[in-house]
Design an enzyme around this catalytic site. Structure first.
Site, PDB file in Angstrom:
ATOM      1  N   LYS A 105       0.853  -1.192   0.000  1.00  0.00           N
ATOM      2  CA  LYS A 105       0.000   0.000   0.000  1.00  0.00           C
ATOM      3  C   LYS A 105       0.879   1.229   0.000  1.00  0.00           C
ATOM      4  CE  LYS A 105      -3.842   2.298   0.454  1.00  0.00           C
ATOM      5  NZ  LYS A 105      -3.441   2.972  -0.809  1.00  0.00           N
ATOM      6  N   LYS A 141       5.187   1.778  -3.137  1.00  0.00           N
ATOM      7  CA  LYS A 141       5.164   3.154  -3.660  1.00  0.00           C
ATOM      8  C   LYS A 141       5.410   3.111  -5.160  1.00  0.00           C
ATOM      9  CE  LYS A 141       4.812   7.401  -2.140  1.00  0.00           C
ATOM     10  NZ  LYS A 141       4.157   7.898  -0.915  1.00  0.00           N
ATOM     11  N   GLY A 180      -2.751   8.403  -4.125  1.00  0.00           N
ATOM     12  CA  GLY A 180      -2.089   9.606  -4.620  1.00  0.00           C
ATOM     13  C   GLY A 180      -0.833   9.954  -3.829  1.00  0.00           C
ATOM     14  N   ASP A 181      -0.098  10.907  -4.340  1.00  0.00           N
ATOM     15  CA  ASP A 181       1.045  11.537  -3.664  1.00  0.00           C
ATOM     16  C   ASP A 181       1.250  12.846  -4.449  1.00  0.00           C
ATOM     17  OD1 ASP A 181       3.258  10.636  -1.528  1.00  0.00           O
ATOM     18  OD2 ASP A 181       4.307  11.753  -3.079  1.00  0.00           O
ATOM     19  N   THR A 225      -4.430  13.479   5.740  1.00  0.00           N
ATOM     20  CA  THR A 225      -2.989  13.628   6.005  1.00  0.00           C
ATOM     21  C   THR A 225      -2.737  14.928   6.768  1.00  0.00           C
ATOM     22  OG1 THR A 225      -2.692  12.611   3.832  1.00  0.00           O
ATOM     23  CG2 THR A 225      -0.711  13.339   4.963  1.00  0.00           C
ATOM     24  N   ASN A 256      -2.436  19.127  -0.948  1.00  0.00           N
ATOM     25  CA  ASN A 256      -3.409  18.465  -0.096  1.00  0.00           C
ATOM     26  C   ASN A 256      -3.014  18.405   1.385  1.00  0.00           C
ATOM     27  OD1 ASN A 256      -5.709  16.758   0.121  1.00  0.00           O
ATOM     28  ND2 ASN A 256      -4.270  15.071   0.374  1.00  0.00           N
TER      29      ASN A 256
HETATM   30  N1  GLU Z   1       1.147   9.140  -0.440  1.00  0.00           N
HETATM   31  C1  GLU Z   1       0.622   9.081   0.895  1.00  0.00           C
HETATM   32  C2  GLU Z   1       1.745   8.715   1.854  1.00  0.00           C
HETATM   33  O1  GLU Z   1       2.875   9.123   1.653  1.00  0.00           O
HETATM   34  C3  GLU Z   1      -0.628   8.224   1.006  1.00  0.00           C
HETATM   35  C4  GLU Z   1      -0.502   6.803   0.587  1.00  0.00           C
HETATM   36  C5  GLU Z   1      -1.823   6.015   0.569  1.00  0.00           C
HETATM   37  O2  GLU Z   1      -2.853   6.551   0.926  1.00  0.00           O
HETATM   38  O3  GLU Z   1      -1.749   4.836   0.191  1.00  0.00           O
HETATM   39  O4  GLU Z   1       1.565   8.074   2.857  1.00  0.00           O
END
Ligand code: GLU
Length: 460
Positions: A105, A141, A180-181, A225, A256
């Site tokens: 994830k 990732k 997302g990121d 977040t 975000n």
């Molecule tokens: N990109 C976000 C992080 O760095 C969220 C990752 C997700 O929701 O899977 O944790």
């Protein structure tokens, strides 16, 4: 301790350090030139020394050698046609780093700086972040060196479709669940989901998180977040007899994470005076108006200097690092990796900063962290502080599996509980290993032991 015991303990510590150095030398040899990945591993290994001294089982099972090596690293070509009819080619990545406690994830990042090193550092951090949430999710990732800036909607759609055409082979609701990121928001998730649905011929809502509400998204995921960052820092301040009320806060970024960290901090009575984008930063002495920031960034997809059109007293400065020269009580780096180095940390210190919380991933270098920790500044590390996003993603997966949607309040209450639990696990682990108050060590140890113990249970 007798003198002989003392000597034995010192010898043992030396051996542990030698083992950790040996592991790091292998990582260096296997991943030469991967600066960010090596930086993340080095900082992590440093935290683990006390765990290895106390628990020889981790050395016996050589867990560390397995944890620093991705289970799978996928690199692929992403061809797409731009609006002028030209063929463009980008590179796509997905690292499936560790699946001990659940399916992989983690987010997808679209940014020109994306490389194997960036994806691996993020994937590595994600293992322990996800473990800290207490949810059953492993670490992964992905992303691409594609630059969404200045691209049309149709170009973004074509790119996302091509990216998913390849990625679809490797993901699934019980295999690997991207989200997302940086550079990947609701619009991109929509296009990615559409393509996955077309290809699989099935409606797997749980294959991606951060979805729109009409097709399986969760209320509260957008805010999670940023809100989670504030819930964590609030706990940290509370323990020191402080609070957000009346405090001056600087938040970098205006994506975000940053927007919702600012929103929650303001609701708790803080005065947020600055935020930024990759071109520059705004300073509003009267306190940032969050509705204007949302309009500029979320509705108009504009740059942050457009804020000044509605707030004539605010100032704009180009360049990013100057933001850390603004006096504040709480600093929240929510933009990107390595944005606070030794110099910026010293500047914050001179200006009297009391607390720093990492909303972005690895925004402070190890030198910066040292400046904060040796000078009594409260410091919350990224793995713990920004875990609220992925925690809410896991809640989204739970809703998708049960085909039930929870209210915003239900998600937010669960998020608050998770952030408090993460804070408490960090504090407890730090104290148990003789580093009371060191949340960096606490987060690394608490995140690691859960994954490592599970790996031992699963065998080789
Ligand atoms: N990109 C976000 C992080 O760095 C969220 C990752 C997700 O929701 O899977 O944790």
């Amino acid at each position: 301790m007798t003198q002989t015991e003392d000597y034995a303990a010192a010898q043992h510590e030396k051996e542990v350090k030698k083992y950790l150095d040996h592991i790091f030398s292998i990582v260096k040899q296997r991943n030469p030139h991967e600066k960010e990945f090596l930086q993340a591993v080095k900082m992590f290994l440093h935290s683990l020394t006390p765990v290895f001294i106390k628990n020889p089982k981790y050395i016996q099972h050589n867990v560390l050698a397995r944890i620093v090596e991705p289970e799978r690293m996928i690199t692929f070509q992403v061809p797409w046609v731009d609006d002028k009819g030209n063929m463009q080619v980008n590179r796509g990545y997905r690292v499936q780093f560790n699946s001990a406690i659940g399916p992989y994830k983690g987010g997808l990042r679209f940014h020109p700086s994306v490389s194997a090193s960036i994806i691996k550092f993020l994937g590595f951090e994600q293992i322990f972040k996800n473990s800290l949430t207490g949810q059953a999710i492993g670490g992964g990732k992905g992303g691409s060196d594609f630059d969404p800036k200045g691209k049309s909607d149709n170009e973004i759609m074509r790119f996302c479709q091509s990216f998913m055409t390849e990625l679809a082979k490797y993901i699934g609701p019980d295999i690997d669940i991207p989200a997302g990121d940086i550079g990947v928001g609701k619009r991109e998730i929509g296009y990615l989901f559409g393509q996955y649905k077309r290809m699989s011929g099935q409606y797997h809502a749980g294959v991606l998180t951060g979805k729109g509400l009409s097709y399986g998204g969760s209320l509260g995921r957008t805010e999670a977040t940023g809100y989670g960052t504030i819930y964590f820092v609030e706990e940290m301040l509370k323990d020191a007899g402080l609070s957000f009320k009346g405090r001056t806060v600087v938040v970098s970024g205006s994506g975000n994470v940053s927007i919702y960290a600012m929103e929650k901090a303001i609701r708790l009575g803080a005065r947020v005076v600055a935020c930024s984008d990759s071109d520059g930063y705004i300073y509003d002495e009267n306190g940032i108006n969050i509705e204007t920031v949302k309009k500029v960034k979320e509705e108009n997809n504009d740059r942050i200097h457009a804020y000044l059109k509605e707030h004539k007293d605010a100032k704009y400065f180009s360049g990013c690092s100057g933001i850390w020269g603004i006096p504040c009580d709480v600093a929240l780096p929510c933009a990107t990796q390595n944005e606070i180095g030794r110099e910026e940390a010293n500047q914050l210190l001179i200006n009297g900063v009391q607390a720093v919380g990492e909303g972005a991933n690895m925004p402070c270098t190890s030198e910066a962290i040292q400046v904060f920790q040796t000078n009594g500044v409260l410091f919350g590390p990224a793995k713990a502080v920004n875990a609220g996003g992925v925690a809410a993603s896991s809640l989204e997966m739970a809703q998708n599996s049960s085909r039930i949607s929870w209210s915003f309040e239900e998600v937010d209450t669960k998020l608050q509980e998770i952030m408090k639990n993460i804070y408490n696990s960090c504090v407890t682990a730090a104290a148990a290993y003789n580093h009371p108050g060191n949340l960096v060590i606490g987060a690394d140890i608490a995140g690691f032991t859960n994954v490592a113990d599970t790996m031992i249970e699963h065998g080789a």
